[in-house]
Design a protein around this motif. Structure first.
Motif, short mmCIF file in Angstrom:
data_model
loop_
_atom_site.label_atom_id
_atom_site.label_comp_id
_atom_site.label_asym_id
_atom_site.label_seq_id
_atom_site.Cartn_x
_atom_site.Cartn_y
_atom_site.Cartn_z
N ASN A 228 32.58 2.99 0.27
CA ASN A 228 33.17 2.91 1.60
C ASN A 228 34.22 3.98 1.84
O ASN A 228 34.41 4.41 2.98
N MET B 4 32.06 6.84 2.87
CA MET B 4 31.42 6.64 4.16
C MET B 4 32.43 6.68 5.30
O MET B 4 32.15 7.26 6.35
N THR B 5 33.58 6.10 5.10
CA THR B 5 34.61 6.13 6.14
C THR B 5 35.01 7.58 6.43
O THR B 5 35.13 7.98 7.59
N TRP C 19 32.12 9.29 8.31
CA TRP C 19 31.99 8.87 9.70
C TRP C 19 33.15 9.33 10.57
O TRP C 19 32.97 9.65 11.75
N TYR C 20 34.37 9.32 10.02
CA TYR C 20 35.54 9.53 10.86
C TYR C 20 36.42 10.71 10.47
O TYR C 20 37.25 11.15 11.26
N SER D 90 29.12 15.74 7.29
CA SER D 90 29.13 14.28 7.17
C SER D 90 27.92 13.79 6.38
O SER D 90 28.03 12.88 5.56
N TRP D 91 26.75 14.36 6.64
CA TRP D 91 25.55 13.98 5.88
C TRP D 91 25.73 14.28 4.40
O TRP D 91 25.32 13.51 3.54
N ALA E 9 27.93 11.64 3.04
CA ALA E 9 27.21 10.36 3.03
C ALA E 9 26.21 10.30 1.87
O ALA E 9 25.93 9.22 1.35
N SER F 40 34.58 -2.68 4.06
CA SER F 40 34.59 -1.60 5.05
C SER F 40 35.85 -1.65 5.91
O SER F 40 36.51 -0.63 6.12
#
Length: 118
Positions: free
Chosen positions: A19, A22-23, A26-27, A45-46, A49, A81
């Motif tokens: 997480n 991922m956080t 994403w942000y 980002s990919w 991820a 998350s």
């Protein structure tokens, strides 16, 4: 249902780590890549991820093989998350901490209670 403490610890630990990735994926671009073209932010980002998936997939396998149901894994994931997102949004992005974060967290505690209740 009986849960092995080591399985829970491994699953939760890996979910926390995944997480974090991922956080940020994403942000994080909102703060660090705001002046770059959207495609650059998407590709970076990919890439981030990808590492999240390298951690998330084993976390779910370990948990599921350790008798944690899919619903329980999902609720754990959502609680973790939010537990990662709130400090990230406040400390990294600079969002203001508000009372609704606390109330949302309390709702998630209720979700954990009910999903793990026999």
């Amino acid at each position: 249902m009986h849960f092995d403490t080591l399985v829970i610890a491994k699953t939760v630990g890996l979910l926390i780590l995944s997480n974090c990735f991922m956080t940020y994926a994403w942000y994080g671009h909102l703060k660090n890549l705001g002046s770059k073209p959207l495609i650059v932010a998407v590709l970076i980002s990919w890439g981030i991820a990808f590492f999240e998936y390298l951690i998330q997939v084993p976390a779910n396998r370990i948990g599921h093989e350790g008798n944690i149901s899919l619903a329980q894994l999902k609720i754990m994931q959502e609680v973790i998350s939010l537990s990662v997102f709130v400090p990230f949004s406040v400390l990294f992005i600079g969002e203001q901490l508000r009372w609704n974060f606390l109330f949302a967290g309390l709702c998630m505690v209720g979700a954990v209670f009910f999903i793990f209740k026999g």
